[in-house]
Scaffold this active site. Structure first.
Site, PDB file in Angstrom:
ATOM      1  CD  GLU A 256      -2.958  -1.089   2.313  1.00 14.53           C
ATOM      2  OE1 GLU A 256      -2.874  -0.212   3.179  1.00 14.53           O
ATOM      3  OE2 GLU A 256      -3.876  -1.923   2.305  1.00 14.53           O
TER       4      GLU A 256
ATOM      5  CD  GLU B 163      -3.180  -5.898   4.137  1.00  8.93           C
ATOM      6  OE1 GLU B 163      -4.024  -5.183   4.688  1.00  8.93           O
ATOM      7  OE2 GLU B 163      -1.983  -5.577   3.981  1.00  8.93           O
TER       8      GLU B 163
HETATM    9  C1  GAL Z   1      -4.137  -2.476   5.714  1.00  8.61           C
HETATM   10  C2  GAL Z   1      -2.623  -2.486   5.877  1.00  8.61           C
HETATM   11  C3  GAL Z   1      -2.219  -3.421   7.008  1.00  8.61           C
HETATM   12  C4  GAL Z   1      -3.047  -3.115   8.213  1.00  8.61           C
HETATM   13  C5  GAL Z   1      -4.492  -3.298   7.925  1.00  8.61           C
HETATM   14  C6  GAL Z   1      -5.328  -3.052   9.171  1.00  8.61           C
HETATM   15  O1  GAL Z   1      -4.523  -1.381   4.958  1.00  8.61           O
HETATM   16  O2  GAL Z   1      -1.977  -2.904   4.713  1.00  8.61           O
HETATM   17  O3  GAL Z   1      -0.865  -3.231   7.284  1.00  8.61           O
HETATM   18  O4  GAL Z   1      -2.798  -1.799   8.570  1.00  8.61           O
HETATM   19  O5  GAL Z   1      -4.845  -2.383   6.909  1.00  8.61           O
HETATM   20  O6  GAL Z   1      -6.670  -3.256   8.971  1.00  8.61           O
END
Ligand code: GAL
Length: 932
Positions: A528, A621
Site C-alpha cells: 500500500e 490482503e
Molecule cells: C491495511 C494495511 C495493514 C493493516 C491493515 C489493518 O490497509 O496494509 O498493514 O494496517 O490495513 O486493517
C-alpha cells in the site's frame, strides 16, 4: 517479457564479481565479506580452521537511556520533526511526501553506509568510508568501561515487551505502536571469546535482526551497522579482533517513536552469531540452488557457489557438493542422493569466484504444501578443498518443486491447483513481544494449520530466518515481503527516511538470504505504498525494486500490494502478479460512505483481469474483519458485512468488537463476503486474510487498546469464532460444526439472541432445549447458517450438520453454572532443557461440571516450581494493560494463558499451579528433558 504461465526455472544470471582492487579496499577498510548465516550450520568440529558458527546470544549487558534528551549524540542521521502520531490516521490513509532535513551536527551515516556495499550492484555507487573513528572515545565502546551495573540479558531480547503499558491518549507511545516503551536509545555490550588460535581466521558478526539503526564498535573501532530493523546483516570484525586478547563488542540501537504503524519491538530481537572461516570460504549467502525439468523420475538441480579468497595469495580450490535428503525434523538422512561434478577455480587474492554446476536428482521427493502434498527437503553440502585439505563446509537447505502462476486458474504447485488460503502475520509473538522464539512461531503455525491455512504473507517485512526454516519444514507457502513504505511516508519516521540509501541493499540482502527456501514462492516489494498515487514517477521506483529482486532471483514472480491503484494506473503494470488489498470485494461500498474522501472502490477483480490477462491476481490482503473473542454485542446486523459502529458491532466504551464475525474496519469486509468474492472469480489465486494472529499495536478501531482486533486468533493464541468460519470453508473434508454465541445470557431471557453456525456441512438443524428451530441449507455463496430470531432461554443449544443429506457433525453449547474451579492444559507434556523451549498452558475457569464459564474474568495467580520460569501471561483481551510478565492476570471470557520457559541444562518436572479466590486450583506437570 517474463512468462507467468509455466514460470520457468531458468539459469539465473550471476551477480557481477567485485573487482580485485575494490574488494581489497572493502576488506581493509573493515568492510564486510559474506557467509550465509541461514544455512551454514555449526559443522566443522573436526576442522578447527574451517567454518564455525557460534551462537553468541548469551551473556550481554544492556543499558537504555531514560529519555532521548539524556542520550549520547552518536546519531546515524538527523530526522525531521514529528508532525503527528499515527493513532489518528486510518490504516489506508494516503501516504504523504517526505520532509527534507539538513544535518546540522555530525552524523555517523557515512561510516555505516559502506556496510551496504556488497549489496549495491554498481561499484561506482559503493560508499567509501571516511577517515576517522566517530564514537571511538565514547565510554561505552571502551574495553575498560565497567558495565557491571547494566542489566544482564540474553538474546533474542525485546527491551519493550515487559512494559509497562502506557495508557491514555497522552501516552508517549500510543496504541499504534502498542503502548509499550519501544522507543529510545540503548546499548548492548559483550566480550567475545576469541582464542589466540583464531589468528588468521576471518571472524564475522551475523545479526539476524536488530531494531533499529544498529551501529557496532569493536575494541573502540566503529565497524559498521544496518539501519533497517527487519533485515539480517553481517560485519567483518577481523580487522579489529585481537586473537587471545580482550574483544569488546558494543552495539548502539536507536528506535524512534512514530516510526511504525504497529509494534516493532526494540533491541537485538533475533539471533546473533559469530561465524569463523578460513580466509578462503563460501561467501555470505554464497550458494544459490534452483531446480528445473522436474518429473517423477528426475529433476535438474543447478548450483551456484561464490567463493571469496580473502587471503594474500592466489589459491586453487576444488568445490565438491553432495545432496542429502532431510527427514521431517530437518536432519540429514542416509547417504548422498546426488553428487555434483567437482568444480575448480583459481582465485586471485581479494577476488570472488562464481562457480556453477548442475546435477540430476533421481526420483526427487517433491516439496509441496499439505494436506495433499509433503514438504520434502534436501540439503546440499558444499566442501571446499585446497591442496586436498578441506577448508570449508557449507550447507544449503532446498526443495524441489514446480510453480505455475496461471492468470486464469491461479497457483499450481507440482502441477496441482492450490488455492491460497493464507493469512498475514506480523512478526511479534504476542505476550513475549518481538523477541524471536522458534517454539512460539511453530505454535502459531500449528494453530493456523489446524484452521486449514496453507500460506503466510510476511507482512510487511522479512521474517526471522528460523521462521522460514519452519515454513520450509511444515510446508507453508510464503509471500516474502520487504517494505511497507518507499519514499512517501506513512508515519513521520518510518523507512522512507532511509529508502534512498538503503532500498537497494535491503532488497538484495533480503532476496539473497531467502532465495533457497522452497516455501518462498513470491517476492513482494511493497505494501500500500504512497507511490500508487504518483503515476509514472511512483511506478519507476517500483520497477527499480522489481528489477533488483529479479536480478537476484528470477525463479519467482514479484508483487506489490495495492489498495488504491486501479487497472489504468501506472503501478499495476510493474509487478508480475497483481496483488490486491481489499479491492477484490470493493472498498467502502455501503451507501453510508457516500461522499467520503477515503478510498471508495467498486469490486476490482474483473477490471484487473480484463486489463492484465497475462498476470495472475492474488488478494494480498482481505477482510480486516475485527472481533474480540467471546464478546457478543446486540442487536446483531442482518447483513453479511458491516462497518464497526457503536450499537452495530462495536462498543467504544468497553473497546470491544462483537464476535458475531460480521463486522470489519471501514475498508474491509467480513470473511463471508470475501469468500463469495473469491468463489465468484475462480481466476483469483486466493487470499491472505488480514490477519492470522492478533498483534501488538494498530488496535483499529479502538486506539485506547494495546493490540489488534483483526486476528482470527487472539493475541494469546485462542481461536475466535472466526477461526471456525475459516476452518469450515478451508477444510471442507473435516466434519465440524460450531455454534455461536455462548448460552449464558441471564439478562436476555425472552430477548432475540441470534444463533449462527459455521460448518463444513451444507445443511444443519438447530435445537434449543430439544426443540427444533428448523433445518437450514446454505445457499450458493453463503458460508454460515443463521437463526436470527431465536429467543433466549437458558439450557442447551445443539446443532446437527449434514453434508449431501447425510449426518456430518454436531456441536452443543450449554448454559453453565457459576465459576467453581480452574482447569489447566499444557500444549506439550515434554519440553527441551535448552533454555529456549516453551510450554503454553491454557487455564480455563469452569463451573462445577467442568464447563468453561463464558463471561468469567476471575483474577488468577500462577506459580511454577522446577527447572523453568513463567515468562509471560495473557488472555487475548486487547484492552488488558497488565504487563505481559505479570504472574497475576484476569481471565478474559473464561481463558488465560501462561507461557513457561525451560532453564538451560536443567532437567526435571515443572509444576505449574494456578489459583483463584474461591475456585479449585489447577496443576499442570510438564517434563523437561535434554535433547527432546
Ligand atoms: C491495511 C494495511 C495493514 C493493516 C491493515 C489493518 O490497509 O496494509 O498493514 O494496517 O490495513 O486493517
Amino acid at each position: 517479457m517474463f512468462a507467468i504461465v509455466n514460470f520457468k526455472f531458468d539459469v539465473i544470471h550471476m551477480r557481477k564479481f567485485i573487482s580485485t582492487g575494490l574488494k581489497r579496499l572493502v576488506f581493509f577498510s573493515c568492510m564486510i565479506l559474506f557467509v550465509n548465516p541461514l544455512f551454514a550450520k555449526d559443522q566443522d568440529n573436526q576442522n578447527p580452521k574451517g567454518r564455525q558458527r557460534i551462537s553468541i546470544n548469551d551473556g550481554w549487558r544492556f543499558f537504555k537511556y531514560d529519555s532521548i534528551s539524556e542520550a549520547d549524540k552518536l546519531i546515524y542521521d538527523v530526522r525531521p520533526a514529528v508532525s503527528g502520531s499515527n493513532d489518528y490516521k486510518v490504516a489506508d490513509a494516503k501516504p504523504t511526501e517526505a520532509v527534507e532535513v539538513k544535518a546540522t551536527q555530525e552524523v555517523l551515516k557515512p561510516w555505516i553506509l559502506p556496510t551496504a556495499n556488497a549489496f549495491i550492484k554498481d561499484p561506482r555507487k559503493h560508499f567509501t568510508r571516511p577517515a576517522g573513528n566517530p564514537g571511538g572515545d565514547f565510554p561505552f565502546v571502551q574495553n575498560s568501561f565497567n558495565d557491571t551495573s547494566w542489566e544482564k540479558v540474553n538474546l533474542p531480547h525485546d527491551w519493550a515487551a515487559k512494559g509497562p503499558f502506557q495508557t491514555g491518549w497522552k501516552a508517549e507511545v500510543g496504541g499504534g505502536m502498542g503502548r509499550l516503551p519501544v522507543n529510545g536509545i540503548a546499548w548492548y555490550r559483550k566480550k567475545l571469546d576469541i582464542p589466540a588460535s583464531d589468528a588468521g581466521r576471518l571472524i564475522f558478526l551475523d545479526i539476524d535482526g536488530a531494531m533499529s539503526y544498529a551501529m557496532v564498535w569493536l575494541n573502540g573501532h566503529l565497524v559498521g551497522g544496518w539501519p533497517y530493523g527487519y533485515n539480517s546483516w553481517r560485519l567483518n570484525l577481523t580487522p579489529y579482533i585481537v586473537p587471545g586478547g580482550v574483544n569488546q563488542l558494543a552495539i548502539r540501537l536507536d528506535n524512534p517513536n512514530n516510526s511504525s504503524r504497529w509494534y516493532p519491538g526494540g533491541g537485538i530481537y533475533r539471533n546473533v552469531w559469530l561465524t569463523k572461516t578460513n580466509p578462503v570460504h563460501v561467501g555470505q549467502y554464497g550458494t544459490y540452488i534452483t531446480t528445473k525439468d522436474i518429473s517423477a523420475s528426475s529433476a535438474t538441480v543447478n548450483l551456484k557457489v561464490n567463493i571469496d579468497n580473502d587471503s594474500e595469495s592466489s589459491v586453487n580450490i576444488v568445490a565438491k557438493t553432495q545432496i542429502f535428503a532431510l527427514d521431517a525434523k530437518g536432519k540429514k538422512n542416509g547417504k548422498a542422493v546426488a553428487t555434483f561434478k567437482s568444480l575448480n577455480a583459481t582465485i586471485a587474492p581479494g577476488q570472488t569466484a562464481g562457480l556453477e554446476g548442475s546435477t540430476d536428482l533421481k526420483n526427487p521427493k517433491l516439496w509441496g504444501p499439505p494436506p495433499s502434498q509433503t514438504p520434502n527437503l534436501y540439503v546440499a553440502v558444499t566442501s571446499l578443498l585446497q591442496n586436498g585439505r578441506q577448508i570449508d563446509s557449507y550447507e544449503t537447505r532446498f526443495g524441489v518443486r514446480s510453480l505455475e502462476f496461471n492468470p486464469d486458474k491461479g497457483l499450481f504447485v507440482n502441477g496441482e491447483h492450490i488455492l491460497i488460503k493464507g493469512v498475514n502475520q506480523h512478526h511479534d509473538l504476542g505476550a513475549i513481544g518481538a523477541a524471536f522464539n522458534t517454539r512460539a512461531a511453530e505454535r502459531q503455525l500449528e494453530i493456523l494449520r489446524e484452521m486449514g491455512c496453507n500460506a503466510i504473507r510476511m507482512s510487511h517485512n522479512p521474517p526471522a530466518p528460523e521462521l522460514l526454516e519452519l515454513t520450509d519444514r511444515m510446508g507453508f507457502l510464503v509471500l516474502d515481503e520487504i517494505f511497507d513504505s518507499w519514499i512517501r511516508k506513512k508515519t513521520d519516521l518510518d523507512f522512507h527516511l532511509i529508502f534512498p540509501d538503503w532500498s537497494e541493499p535491503d532488497a538484495r540482502a533480503f532476496v539473497r538470504r531467502d532465495r533457497n527456501c522452497p516455501s518462498v514462492i513470491i517476492w513482494s516489494f511493497g505494501n500500500e505504498v504512497g507511490e500508487q498515487y504518483t503515476g509514472e514517477e511512483g511506478a519507476a521506483i517500483g520497477r527499480r525494486l522489481k528489477d533488483i529482486i529479479r536480478e537476484e532471483d528470477d525463479t519467482r514472480p514479484t508483487t506489490t500490494a495495492m489498495n488504491y491503484a486501479k487497472p489504468d494506473m501506472a503501478l499495476p503494470k510493474v509487478p508480475d502478479i497483481i496483488g490486491l488489498n481489499y479491492q477484490g470485494e470493493g472498498i467502502r461500498q455501503s451507501p453510508a460512505f457516500e461522499g467520503t474522501d477515503r478510498i471508495r472502490t467498486a469490486p476490482q477483480y474483473d477490471p484487473f483481469h480484463a486489463q492484465f490477462p497475462d498476470k495472475m491476481i492474488l488478494s494480498t490482503e482481505t477482510a480486516s474483519a475485527a472481533s474480540s473473542r467471546g464478546v457478543y454485542l446486540f442487536p446483531v446486523s442482518k447483513e453479511i458485512s458491516e462497518p464497526i459502529r457503536d450499537g452495530n458491532g462495536g462498543d467504544s466504551k468497553i473497546c470491544q468488537v462483537s464476535a458475531y464475525e460480521l463486522y470489519a474496519v471501514d475498508f474491509g469486509s467480513s470473511a463471508d463476503m470475501v469468500f463469495a468474492a473469491t468463489d465468484k472469480h475462480p481466476f483469483v489465486a486466493g487470499e491472505f486474510v488480514w490477519n492470522g494472529f492478533d498483534y501488538i499495536g494498530e488496535p483499529t478501531p479502538y486506539y485506547e487498546a494495546r493490540s489488534s482486533y483483526t486476528g482470527i486468533i487472539d493475541l494469546a493464541g485462542f481461536p475466535k469464532d472466526r477461526f471456525y468460519l475459516y476452518q469450515a470453508h478451508w477444510r471442507p473434508e473435516l466434519p465440524m460444526a460450531h455454534i455461536l454465541p455462548h448460552w449464558n445470557w441471564t439478562e436476555r431471557i425472552g430477548k432475540i439472541t441470534p444463533v449462527h453456525v459455521f460448518t463444513s456441512g451444507d445443511e444443519a438443524e438447530l435445537f434449543l432445549n430439544g426443540k427444533s428451530l428448523g433445518r437450514k441449507m446454505k445457499e450458493k455463496y453463503e458460508y454460515r447458517l443463521r437463526w436470527d430470531s431465536v429467543k433466549y432461554e437458558p439450557g442447551e443449544l445443539k446443532v446437527i450438520a449434514y453434508k449431501n443429506g447425510k449426518q456430518w457433525a454436531e456441536d452443543t453449547v450449554k448454559t453453565t453454572g457459576v465459576p467453581a474451579g480452574l482447569v489447566s492444559e499444557a500444549d506439550r507434556k515434554v519440553i527441551d532443557a535448552d533454555g529456549k523451549d516453551l510450554v503454553f498452558v491454557t487455564v480455563k475457569i469452569t463451573d462445577k461440571d467442568g464447563m468453561v464459564v463464558p463471561r468469567s474474568d476471575n483474577q488468577i495467580e500462577f506459580s511454577v516450581e522446577g527447572p523453568a520460569e513463567i515468562i509471560a501471561t495473557d488472555n487475548g483481551d486487547a484492552t488488558d494493560m497488565v504487563s505481559f510478565p505479570s504472574v497475576k492476570r484476569k481471565a478474559f471470557n473464561g481463558l488465560c494463558l501462561v507461557i513457561i520457559r525451560s532453564e538451560k541444562g536443567k532437567q526435571g518436572t515443572i509444576k505449574l499451579t494456578a489459583k483463584s479466590d474461591g475456585l479449585k486450583e489447577a496443576i499442570s506437570l510438564i517434563k523437561v528433558t535434554k535433547g527432546k
